[in-house]
Design a protein around this motif. Structure first.
Motif, short mmCIF file in Angstrom:
data_model
loop_
_atom_site.label_atom_id
_atom_site.label_comp_id
_atom_site.label_asym_id
_atom_site.label_seq_id
_atom_site.Cartn_x
_atom_site.Cartn_y
_atom_site.Cartn_z
N LYS A 73 -10.51 20.82 14.90
CA LYS A 73 -9.28 20.07 14.60
C LYS A 73 -9.06 19.95 13.10
O LYS A 73 -7.94 20.10 12.61
N LEU A 74 -10.15 19.68 12.37
CA LEU A 74 -10.04 19.58 10.92
C LEU A 74 -9.63 20.92 10.30
O LEU A 74 -8.80 20.96 9.38
N ASP A 130 -14.15 18.33 16.65
CA ASP A 130 -13.64 17.68 15.44
C ASP A 130 -13.56 18.66 14.28
O ASP A 130 -12.63 18.62 13.47
N ASP A 131 -14.54 19.58 14.19
CA ASP A 131 -14.51 20.59 13.13
C ASP A 131 -13.33 21.53 13.31
O ASP A 131 -12.66 21.90 12.34
#
Length: 175
Positions: free
Chosen positions: A68-69, A65-66
């Motif tokens: 992707k962000l 998720d990091d």
């Protein structure tokens, strides 16, 4: 495989196969190294941002998720989408309502005003006017003799000491 492919690193082989799949057959060998440098720099930037996001969330390690962000934030700040077609058409309609100014120029190419061109004079010299020897003597004589009834009118026959301004246009000299 082509000649010299055995000694290339795996990433360079991938870049080479990407170029070949896109139909690029003729390129300099330095192109592969330039793509690899760009690729590594991009990955380092994304992972650095992902690490900052992970630390901000008080996580012990980076998760997908990091990453992707971080990628999404790079895309948002690197690329911008054009406005929708309807918005562009409305802007064009509003702009086209204003008629173009009538041409006042004659035949040929219209030129900007002389003060806006590069060939206009761009400096001035202040040259003091020289007094003749006779005029200088008369001025000295006038200063020595005092007139008991000085007139209020200024003397017009005395030379004036205002500098003369001269400007020179910059023109190309023939060789």
């Amino acid at each position: 495989m082509a000649e010299g492919d055995e000694d290339l690193p795996r990433d360079a082989k991938i870049v080479k196969s990407l170029l070949k799949s896109m139909g690029v057959e003729d390129y300099e060998p330095r192109v592969i190294h330039q793509f690899l440098e760009l690729w590594y720099r991009y990955v380092v930037d994304v992972l650095t941002d992902a690490q900052v996001y992970s630390e901000h969330a008080a996580k012990s390690c980076i998760d997908p998720d990091d990453v992707k962000l971080a990628i999404q934030s790079k895309i948002n700040f690197s690329f911008s989408q054009p406005p929708p077609r309807e918005v562009l058409l409305e802007l064009a309609r509003n702009r086209n309502k204003i008629p173009l100014p009538k041409s006042i120029a004659g035949p040929g190419m219209p030129l900007p005003p002389e003060q806006d061109t590069l060939i206009s004079p761009n400096y001035q010299l202040a040259i003091p006017r020289k007094q003749s020897a006779q005029a200088a003597e008369e001025t000295e004589d006038d200063e020595e003799s005092t007139d008991p009834n000085p007139s209020q009118e200024p003397k017009t026959d005395a030379p004036q000491s205002t500098p003369q301004r001269v400007s020179f246009p910059l023109v190309k000299r023939p060789k």
